[in-house]
Write a protein that holds these residues in place. Structure first.
Motif, PDB file in Angstrom:
ATOM      1  N   GLY A  94       0.551  -1.038  -0.137  1.00 17.80           N
ATOM      2  CA  GLY A  94       0.121   0.122   0.033  1.00 17.80           C
ATOM      3  C   GLY A  94       0.863   0.851  -0.368  1.00 17.80           C
ATOM      4  O   GLY A  94       0.399   2.205  -0.640  1.00 17.80           O
ATOM      5  N   ALA A  95       1.865   1.437   1.233  1.00 20.19           N
ATOM      6  CA  ALA A  95       2.984   2.323   0.835  1.00 20.19           C
ATOM      7  C   ALA A  95       3.340   2.525  -0.620  1.00 20.19           C
ATOM      8  O   ALA A  95       3.513   3.586  -0.947  1.00 20.19           O
ATOM      9  N   ILE A  96       3.879   2.003  -1.190  1.00 17.37           N
ATOM     10  CA  ILE A  96       4.625   1.695  -2.138  1.00 17.37           C
ATOM     11  C   ILE A  96       3.888   2.176  -3.711  1.00 17.37           C
ATOM     12  O   ILE A  96       3.655   2.710  -4.142  1.00 17.37           O
ATOM     13  N   THR A  97       2.424   2.502  -3.195  1.00 17.91           N
ATOM     14  CA  THR A  97       1.293   3.127  -4.315  1.00 17.91           C
ATOM     15  C   THR A  97       1.043   4.283  -3.817  1.00 17.91           C
ATOM     16  O   THR A  97      -0.344   4.646  -4.970  1.00 17.91           O
ATOM     17  N   ILE A  98       0.891   4.438  -3.043  1.00 16.08           N
ATOM     18  CA  ILE A  98       0.383   5.531  -2.210  1.00 16.08           C
ATOM     19  C   ILE A  98       0.207   6.652  -3.771  1.00 16.08           C
ATOM     20  O   ILE A  98      -0.425   7.104  -4.397  1.00 16.08           O
ATOM     21  N   PRO A  99       1.658   6.779  -4.023  1.00 14.86           N
ATOM     22  CA  PRO A  99       1.659   8.117  -5.905  1.00 14.86           C
ATOM     23  C   PRO A  99       0.420   7.506  -6.685  1.00 14.86           C
ATOM     24  O   PRO A  99      -0.465   8.488  -6.711  1.00 14.86           O
ATOM     25  N   GLU A 100      -0.205   6.607  -6.692  1.00 16.79           N
ATOM     26  CA  GLU A 100      -0.863   6.002  -7.680  1.00 16.79           C
ATOM     27  C   GLU A 100      -2.944   5.384  -6.951  1.00 16.79           C
ATOM     28  O   GLU A 100      -2.864   5.306  -7.202  1.00 16.79           O
ATOM     29  N   ALA A 101      -2.479   5.929  -5.813  1.00  9.52           N
ATOM     30  CA  ALA A 101      -3.505   6.023  -5.160  1.00  9.52           C
ATOM     31  C   ALA A 101      -5.044   6.137  -5.814  1.00  9.52           C
ATOM     32  O   ALA A 101      -5.969   5.542  -5.003  1.00  9.52           O
ATOM     33  N   PHE A 102      -4.688   7.734  -5.477  1.00  9.65           N
ATOM     34  CA  PHE A 102      -6.011   8.178  -6.695  1.00  9.65           C
ATOM     35  C   PHE A 102      -6.198   7.934  -8.223  1.00  9.65           C
ATOM     36  O   PHE A 102      -7.489   7.635  -8.416  1.00  9.65           O
ATOM     37  N   ASN A 103      -4.779   8.529  -8.372  1.00 14.47           N
ATOM     38  CA  ASN A 103      -4.613   7.923  -9.907  1.00 14.47           C
ATOM     39  C   ASN A 103      -3.875   7.256 -10.269  1.00 14.47           C
ATOM     40  O   ASN A 103      -2.731   7.788 -10.221  1.00 14.47           O
ATOM     41  N   ASP A 104      -4.126   7.035 -11.389  1.00 13.50           N
ATOM     42  CA  ASP A 104      -3.517   5.273 -11.741  1.00 13.50           C
ATOM     43  C   ASP A 104      -2.512   5.615 -12.906  1.00 13.50           C
ATOM     44  O   ASP A 104      -2.628   6.736 -13.775  1.00 13.50           O
ATOM     45  N   LEU A 105      -1.464   5.292 -12.650  1.00  9.13           N
ATOM     46  CA  LEU A 105      -0.119   5.988 -13.617  1.00  9.13           C
ATOM     47  C   LEU A 105       0.044   5.053 -14.616  1.00  9.13           C
ATOM     48  O   LEU A 105      -0.639   4.047 -15.111  1.00  9.13           O
ATOM     49  N   PRO A 106       0.249   5.217 -16.328  1.00  9.94           N
ATOM     50  CA  PRO A 106      -0.363   4.536 -17.040  1.00  9.94           C
ATOM     51  C   PRO A 106       0.824   3.066 -17.041  1.00  9.94           C
ATOM     52  O   PRO A 106       1.858   3.654 -17.032  1.00  9.94           O
ATOM     53  N   GLY A 107       0.484   2.112 -17.757  1.00 13.98           N
ATOM     54  CA  GLY A 107       1.231   0.933 -18.267  1.00 13.98           C
ATOM     55  C   GLY A 107       1.177   0.626 -16.538  1.00 13.98           C
ATOM     56  O   GLY A 107       0.754   1.047 -15.466  1.00 13.98           O
ATOM     57  N   GLY A 108       1.457  -1.111 -16.062  1.00 15.64           N
ATOM     58  CA  GLY A 108       1.835  -1.525 -14.905  1.00 15.64           C
ATOM     59  C   GLY A 108      -0.407  -1.855 -14.177  1.00 15.64           C
ATOM     60  O   GLY A 108      -1.321  -1.974 -14.976  1.00 15.64           O
ATOM     61  N   LEU A 109      -0.385  -2.501 -13.305  1.00 14.52           N
ATOM     62  CA  LEU A 109      -1.806  -3.015 -12.151  1.00 14.52           C
ATOM     63  C   LEU A 109      -2.240  -1.395 -12.489  1.00 14.52           C
ATOM     64  O   LEU A 109      -1.535  -0.046 -11.869  1.00 14.52           O
ATOM     65  N   SER A 110      -2.881  -1.292 -11.656  1.00 14.42           N
ATOM     66  CA  SER A 110      -4.159  -0.127 -11.237  1.00 14.42           C
ATOM     67  C   SER A 110      -4.253   0.641 -10.346  1.00 14.42           C
ATOM     68  O   SER A 110      -4.341  -0.784  -8.960  1.00 14.42           O
ATOM     69  N   GLY A 111      -3.223   1.161 -10.139  1.00  8.92           N
ATOM     70  CA  GLY A 111      -3.219   1.465  -8.784  1.00  8.92           C
ATOM     71  C   GLY A 111      -4.172   1.607  -7.210  1.00  8.92           C
ATOM     72  O   GLY A 111      -3.452   1.495  -5.883  1.00  8.92           O
ATOM     73  N   PRO A 112      -5.022   2.728  -7.677  1.00 11.68           N
ATOM     74  CA  PRO A 112      -6.198   2.517  -7.039  1.00 11.68           C
ATOM     75  C   PRO A 112      -6.654   1.476  -6.342  1.00 11.68           C
ATOM     76  O   PRO A 112      -6.998   1.105  -5.302  1.00 11.68           O
ATOM     77  N   VAL A 113      -6.810   0.208  -7.148  1.00 19.87           N
ATOM     78  CA  VAL A 113      -7.095  -0.535  -6.987  1.00 19.87           C
ATOM     79  C   VAL A 113      -6.507  -1.574  -5.558  1.00 19.87           C
ATOM     80  O   VAL A 113      -6.450  -2.372  -4.948  1.00 19.87           O
ATOM     81  N   VAL A 114      -4.697  -1.680  -6.116  1.00 19.73           N
ATOM     82  CA  VAL A 114      -3.525  -2.108  -5.673  1.00 19.73           C
ATOM     83  C   VAL A 114      -3.947  -2.189  -4.114  1.00 19.73           C
ATOM     84  O   VAL A 114      -3.905  -2.606  -3.144  1.00 19.73           O
ATOM     85  N   PHE A 115      -4.362  -0.510  -3.775  1.00 19.30           N
ATOM     86  CA  PHE A 115      -3.714  -0.039  -2.699  1.00 19.30           C
ATOM     87  C   PHE A 115      -5.654  -0.650  -2.039  1.00 19.30           C
ATOM     88  O   PHE A 115      -5.022  -0.871  -0.810  1.00 19.30           O
ATOM     89  N   ALA A 116      -6.357  -0.800  -2.236  1.00 19.26           N
ATOM     90  CA  ALA A 116      -7.756  -1.146  -2.043  1.00 19.26           C
ATOM     91  C   ALA A 116      -7.106  -2.068  -1.145  1.00 19.26           C
ATOM     92  O   ALA A 116      -7.972  -3.254  -0.661  1.00 19.26           O
TER      93      ALA A 116
END
Length: 402
Positions: A94-116
């Motif tokens: 969750g901590a490493i996903t914080i920059p994408e917790a609201f807005n997903d960055l291009p590529g990779g997994l969905s940041g908001p989903v991973v955080f949740a």
């Protein structure tokens, strides 16, 4: 062969101290706090700060759940040790996903989903470990069952929020947090508190962790800038501010609060722990992190970073974070003192009000002057209390809480 019950968990006894595994767990939380501060510093808009605070609240709920679990069973024994490591992994993700917790960055997994999902894992492991520890305690198991809907609601709303954006997403985050907190509060007070000293120590250490983040922010803010006298002076002033906040918490009140918590019993003790520590320590931590954001910006201004000069004033969100964070900390600490000890501290309320009132005035000063005024006010508050309450202070620190 059935595994003996003693290898599954070991109950905590009164007078127990914090385990090294719990300290290890806190290191992950340190990383989370640093990520939140850095993320807010990159934008420094009102929306970014609001979302940063929401992330802090979710991360706090992840941490505080295990402060209660570790007070029922030793964190470094049996299945609880395994559960702690699994929870640490989820918090770290969750901590490493914080920059994408609201807005997903291009590529990779969905940041908001991973955080949740990471948050869901933290809560699920916590409740599962509590279920193991509650074997033979029907009242505690009933309490766990009552809190499950709140945990499910919070994680479901975060997952729904991951599929939205803008103000709708922010509102869903707020709803998830409110639902989780309120649901836990109304679910009852049949939890267990085996060691008041351990519980108070855990929360004192998390205040240290947050204050440590303020020190890190001072250092990181000028890490790539050439050392100079203004940077040295500002660094010392920032340390004075952090030191004053440490003094306000640890000098007397924490000792008396721990004693009061130990003296309480039954549901009164649980409500005191939940209200005074679980709920009222949160705004203290948020206040320190907001102040860290302000300190980071002050050092950048003074060091000439981001195109600023030493004469530039601190204003807007950075100023509000620096002074507002200190005020929030003071007000929350007054609330904590009243809730646990039924003791009012009007001087701290007055100092907080003064800091709020002078914000428009100090906005015209160079950033180092703004920081210097805050350090002077907080240091004066500490000096006044040391002198005004010297007899009580002497008794509490060297004889015992009264």
């Amino acid at each position: 062969m059935v595994t003996p019950r003693r290898t599954r968990f070991e109950s905590l006894s009164e007078g127990a101290t914090v385990t090294t595994l719990e300290l290890f767990f806190d290191l992950v939380f340190v990383f989370a706090l640093t990520r939140v501060t850095d993320w807010m510093a990159e934008d420094s808009s009102a929306e970014a700060v609001l979302r940063g605070v929401l992330i802090l609240v979710v991360m706090w709920w992840s941490w505080v759940a295990y402060s209660w679990l570790g007070n029922v069973a030793k964190a470094d024994e049996g299945l609880i040790r395994l559960g702690m490591f699994v929870a640490m992994a989820a918090v770290f993700v969750g901590a490493i996903t914080i920059p994408e917790a609201f807005n997903d960055l291009p590529g990779g997994l969905s940041g908001p989903v991973v955080f949740a999902v990471a948050y869901f894992c933290v809560r699920a492991v916590h409740l599962a470990m509590y279920w193991v520890c509650s074997r033979g305690d029907a009242q505690l198991r009933a309490q766990i069952v009552r809190v499950v809907p709140a945990a499910v609601l919070g994680t479901v709303l975060l997952l729904v929020a991951s599929q939205t954006e803008g103000w709708v997403q922010t509102a869903l985050w707020a709803a998830a947090i409110i639902g989780d907190y309120v649901g836990t509060a109304v679910a009852g007070a049949s939890w267990r508190l085996n060691s008041a000293s351990h519980f108070a120590e855990r929360h004192g250490l998390i205040i240290i962790v947050a204050l440590g983040e303020s020190i890190v922010s001072i250092g990181i803010g000028v890490a790539e800038l050439p050392i100079s006298w203004p940077i040295i002076v500002a660094g010392v002033l920032g340390l004075a501010v952090a030191g004053a906040l440490w003094w306000i918490y640890f000098d007397v009140v924490t000792l008396r609060a721990e004693h009061a918590l130990a003296e309480a019993g039954g549901e009164r003790q649980i409500r005191m722990a939940r209200g005074g520590y679980t709920y009222l320590h949160l705004p203290m931590v948020i206040g320190i992190i907001l102040m860290s954001l302000g300190l980071k910006k002050v050092l950048l201004y003074i060091g000439g970073g981001e195109g600023h000069t030493i004469a530039d004033p601190l204003y807007g969100i950075p100023l509000a974070a620096l002074y507002g964070g200190a005020v929030l900390y003071l007000f929350a600490h007054v609330g904590f003192t009243w809730y646990v000890l039924r003791t009012a501290n009007p001087v701290r309320l007055v100092v907080g009000a003064v800091l709020l009132a002078v914000m428009p005035l100090v906005a015209g000063l160079p950033a180092i002057g703004t920081l210097g005024f805050l350090a002077a006010v907080l240091s004066a508050l500490v000096a006044y209390e040391v002198h005004r309450y010297r007899e009580v202070r002497q008794h509490v620190r060297h004889v015992g809480p009264a």
